[in-house]
Design a protein around this motif. Structure first.
Motif: not given
Length: 379
Positions: A146-165
């Motif tokens: 699910p990617y779980d991209i959450d870089f410090p200081g970066n406004r863009f957070k990307v994840s599909t953990a909650k909805t992936q099948v």
């Protein structure tokens, strides 16, 4: 030395976009037939003289019309969209093109585009968006769902953990066709750009714009080489592209007239518009011999004399070899596309450039540059 093509493009406002878009397509199709290595197409949202608003859409119309030429966004303006969108679209395009894709990137520098999008007009903010976006795009391509991209200081957070099948593939995104990623190219305009150092560090390849007076070019290579060495890699001139405005003709007088003298010259129109736009944006230093030179020295005649290489084959060969002496070795000369005021002259110039000028240049310097290598991005 390879031969590439770049078009902003730039057309007079009275011309019908339905016509100029086809003209711009014809130029790339011709470049493919003539053996050009790549073609970059720019994009702007709010400048109808530059008629391409999305380079992916424009280039997609050329995949089936071309056979070998690599198709490059020139550039994809990363501050304009969420990086998830750009990562998905670029990866899909790479599959459609079967790897004939170069990912050209920039922050997006047109202030009216930023205003129309409700963004800050400060270039510093667009640069931050650009930096954050490219980090996320590369992470999407490098990671699995699910990617779980959450870089410090970066406004863009990307994840599909909650909805992936995973069982049905939901929550997973395209990876590029090219492994581990397409070649990434950044256009460099500023004389002392520090961004070129970062390009070297991350194995992004520089394209020095045709706007710059040639004495600024060695600074681009110096900074790029510094970045490569910081990353523990040897700088390779094959990775450096230089764009120039070029017109080749069978007749010297025709060349002078069409490229510089005639009031209807597309080259004269191009540089008149570029001069006005750069002056309004406060970026006229690219046209100066010294940073403290008076703005009055930045005349249209100077730009035509210094930034348009024109003439018969022998003269253009000599001018390109002289450019290489000034800049140092580089891997690709990128031919800048113009409005086709005279389609026959425009086509003939490209034919002479590919069939006559480049073989003589490569004979003089000892052969073709190898294709710029592509390596894994540093994330």
């Amino acid at each position: 030395m390879r031969l590439g093509y770049f078009t902003m493009p730039l057309h007079p406002l009275h011309r019908d976009p339905a016509v100029t878009l086809q003209e711009d397509r014809e130029a790339v199709i011709l470049a493919d037939k003539l053996g050009f290595h790549d073609a970059f197409v720019g994009e702007h949202l709010t400048d109808p003289e530059e008629n391409v608003t999305n380079s992916f859409i424009f280039l997609a119309t050329l995949i089936g019309e071309t056979r070998a030429i690599r198709l490059g966004t020139g550039t994809s303006n990363l501050s304009h969209s969420h990086p998830t969108l750009i990562a998905a679209h670029a990866a899909m395009f790479d599959h459609l093109a079967r790897g004939r894709f170069i990912f050209g990137i920039s922050p997006g520098t047109l202030a009216s585009d930023a205003e129309a999008l409700g963004m800050s007009l400060a270039m510093e903010e667009r640069n931050r968006l650009f930096s954050e976006a490219i980090d996320v795009i590369l992470a999407i391509w490098a990671r699995d769902a699910p990617y779980d991209i959450d870089f410090p200081g970066n406004r863009f957070k990307v994840s599909t953990a909650k909805t992936q099948v995973p069982a049905v593939g939901r929550g997973r995104m395209y990876k590029p066709y090219q492994k581990p990623r397409p070649e990434i190219v950044g256009t460099v305009v500023a004389p002392h750009s520090k961004g070129v150092i970062a390009m070297g560090e991350r194995d992004f390849h520089p394209l020095s714009a045709n706007f710059l007076l040639p004495h600024w070019l060695p600074g681009h290579w110096k900074n790029y080489a510094e970045g490569k060495r910081r990353a523990g890699k040897s700088p390779d001139p094959a990775e450096w592209r230089i764009a120039r405005t070029i017109f080749v003709s069978d007749d010297d007088r025709v060349a002078e007239r069409y490229a510089r003298e005639d009031p209807a010259s597309p080259y004269r129109f191009y540089w008149k518009q570029l001069r006005e736009k750069m002056l309004r944006a406060g970026r006229q230093v690219i046209f100066k011999l010294r940073e403290d030179e008076d703005d009055g020295a930045v005349t249209l005649e100077r730009l035509l004399a210094e930034l348009v290489l024109c003439g018969p084959v022998d003269k253009v060969v000599d001018e390109l070899l002289a450019l290489r002496e000034r800049s140092g070795d580089f891997g690709e000369i990128v031919y800048a596309g113009m409005d086709w005021v005279d389609p026959a002259l425009a086509r003939r110039s490209m034919e002479l450039m590919a069939n006559e000028v480049m073989p003589r240049v490569n004979k003089a310097i000892g052969g073709l540059a190898k294709e710029a290598p592509r390596e894994a991005a540093r994330i």
